[in-house]
Write a protein that holds these residues in place. Structure first.
Motif, PDB file in Angstrom:
ATOM      1  N   ALA A  70      46.584  41.424  52.510  1.00 59.16           N
ATOM      2  CA  ALA A  70      46.415  41.866  51.123  1.00 59.16           C
ATOM      3  C   ALA A  70      46.889  40.790  50.149  1.00 59.16           C
ATOM      4  N   GLY A  71      47.823  39.971  50.574  1.00 60.39           N
ATOM      5  CA  GLY A  71      48.352  38.930  49.706  1.00 60.39           C
ATOM      6  C   GLY A  71      47.616  37.607  49.803  1.00 60.39           C
ATOM      7  N   PHE A  72      46.564  37.547  50.609  1.00 64.57           N
ATOM      8  CA  PHE A  72      45.807  36.298  50.756  1.00 64.57           C
ATOM      9  C   PHE A  72      44.608  36.312  49.814  1.00 64.57           C
ATOM     10  N   ASP A  73      44.438  35.236  49.075  1.00 64.67           N
ATOM     11  CA  ASP A  73      43.343  35.144  48.108  1.00 64.67           C
ATOM     12  C   ASP A  73      42.108  34.554  48.792  1.00 64.67           C
ATOM     13  N   PHE A  74      41.288  35.428  49.332  1.00 64.05           N
ATOM     14  CA  PHE A  74      40.078  34.982  50.032  1.00 64.05           C
ATOM     15  C   PHE A  74      39.085  34.330  49.069  1.00 64.05           C
ATOM     16  N   ASP A  75      39.112  34.724  47.803  1.00 64.81           N
ATOM     17  CA  ASP A  75      38.177  34.162  46.823  1.00 64.81           C
ATOM     18  C   ASP A  75      38.465  32.688  46.535  1.00 64.81           C
ATOM     19  N   ALA A  76      39.713  32.268  46.732  1.00 66.92           N
ATOM     20  CA  ALA A  76      40.098  30.894  46.426  1.00 66.92           C
ATOM     21  C   ALA A  76      39.892  29.954  47.617  1.00 66.92           C
ATOM     22  N   THR A  77      39.383  30.463  48.723  1.00 67.02           N
ATOM     23  CA  THR A  77      39.205  29.639  49.919  1.00 67.02           C
ATOM     24  C   THR A  77      37.810  29.847  50.493  1.00 67.02           C
ATOM     25  N   GLN A  78      37.513  29.055  51.502  1.00 70.92           N
ATOM     26  CA  GLN A  78      36.244  29.203  52.210  1.00 70.92           C
ATOM     27  C   GLN A  78      36.423  30.030  53.478  1.00 70.92           C
ATOM     28  N   VAL A  79      37.555  30.679  53.613  1.00 70.71           N
ATOM     29  CA  VAL A  79      37.867  31.477  54.798  1.00 70.71           C
ATOM     30  C   VAL A  79      36.978  32.715  54.843  1.00 70.71           C
ATOM     31  N   ASP A  80      36.452  32.997  56.031  1.00 71.87           N
ATOM     32  CA  ASP A  80      35.585  34.160  56.246  1.00 71.87           C
ATOM     33  C   ASP A  80      36.461  35.415  56.338  1.00 71.87           C
ATOM     34  N   GLN A  81      36.477  36.200  55.275  1.00 79.01           N
ATOM     35  CA  GLN A  81      37.334  37.380  55.206  1.00 79.01           C
ATOM     36  C   GLN A  81      37.021  38.372  56.321  1.00 79.01           C
ATOM     37  N   HIS A  82      35.762  38.609  56.588  1.00 79.39           N
ATOM     38  CA  HIS A  82      35.379  39.556  57.636  1.00 79.39           C
ATOM     39  C   HIS A  82      35.910  39.094  58.994  1.00 79.39           C
TER      40      HIS A  82
END
Length: 185
Positions: A70-82
């Protein structure tokens, strides 16, 4: 309806379980008033044991800090959230697969590894241990020097997930590298 005698035995309260069985054999009126209270006490004990277990496992894991997805900003990275959320189920540990995060400093590798480990403890009831790779190598070298080689390796064998952070960032000795490879096999 809950099987009170079975739950009491699971809690190793065999005397109470046999007494409960005897009381229920006498008829419904002797136990009906007590059933509600005993069921609630059993639920409270289950909850308390689960919470103490999570607290113990979190202490044993030795995470550097508390991080969650919940504390990770997926929008600021190219990390695949799914993909990361799927990895947080720790299904990959069932088949003894490795997971490697690669990226530059400040890209969230430690945050994600910690968050996946914490999800493993709190959601999946997995045994997890977090190490800085250099710290693990130092522990292994100290054990070997003290004639106690293999203790940490045996402990790690009982873990469902071992997280090695900062692999490749800091140098360690050739002997330490060999000990690290030995632990991984």
């Amino acid at each position: 309806m809950r099987d009170i005698a079975k739950e009491l035995k699971a809690l190793r309260l065999h005397g109470m379980a046999s007494t409960w069985t005897e009381l229920t054999a006498q008829g419904d009126s002797s136990t009906s008033a007590s059933r509600w209270l005993i069921e609630h006490l059993l639920q409270a004990e289950d909850t308390d044991r689960a919470m103490r277990s999570i607290h113990h496992q979190m202490s044993t894991a030795k995470f550097p800090s508390h991080r969650d997805l919940a504390g990770f900003d997926f929008d600021a990275t190219q990390v695949d959230q799914h993909l990361v959320r799927q990895l947080a189920t720790l299904v990959f540990t069932d088949t003894a697969q490795n997971l490697v995060f690669i990226g530059g400093p400040g890209t969230g590798k430690t945050h994600l590894a910690t968050a996946i480990g914490i999800a493993g403890v709190t959601v999946q009831s997995k045994r997890v241990r977090f190490f800085s790779t250099v710290d693990l190598v130092n522990v292994l070298e100290r054990e070997k020097r003290d004639g106690k080689a293999g203790r940490t390796a045996q402990t790690l064998m009982r873990m469902d997930l071992v997280i090695l952070d900062e692999l490749g960032y800091l140098p360690f000795s050739q002997i330490g590298g060999a000990l690290l490879v030995e632990v991984q096999t």
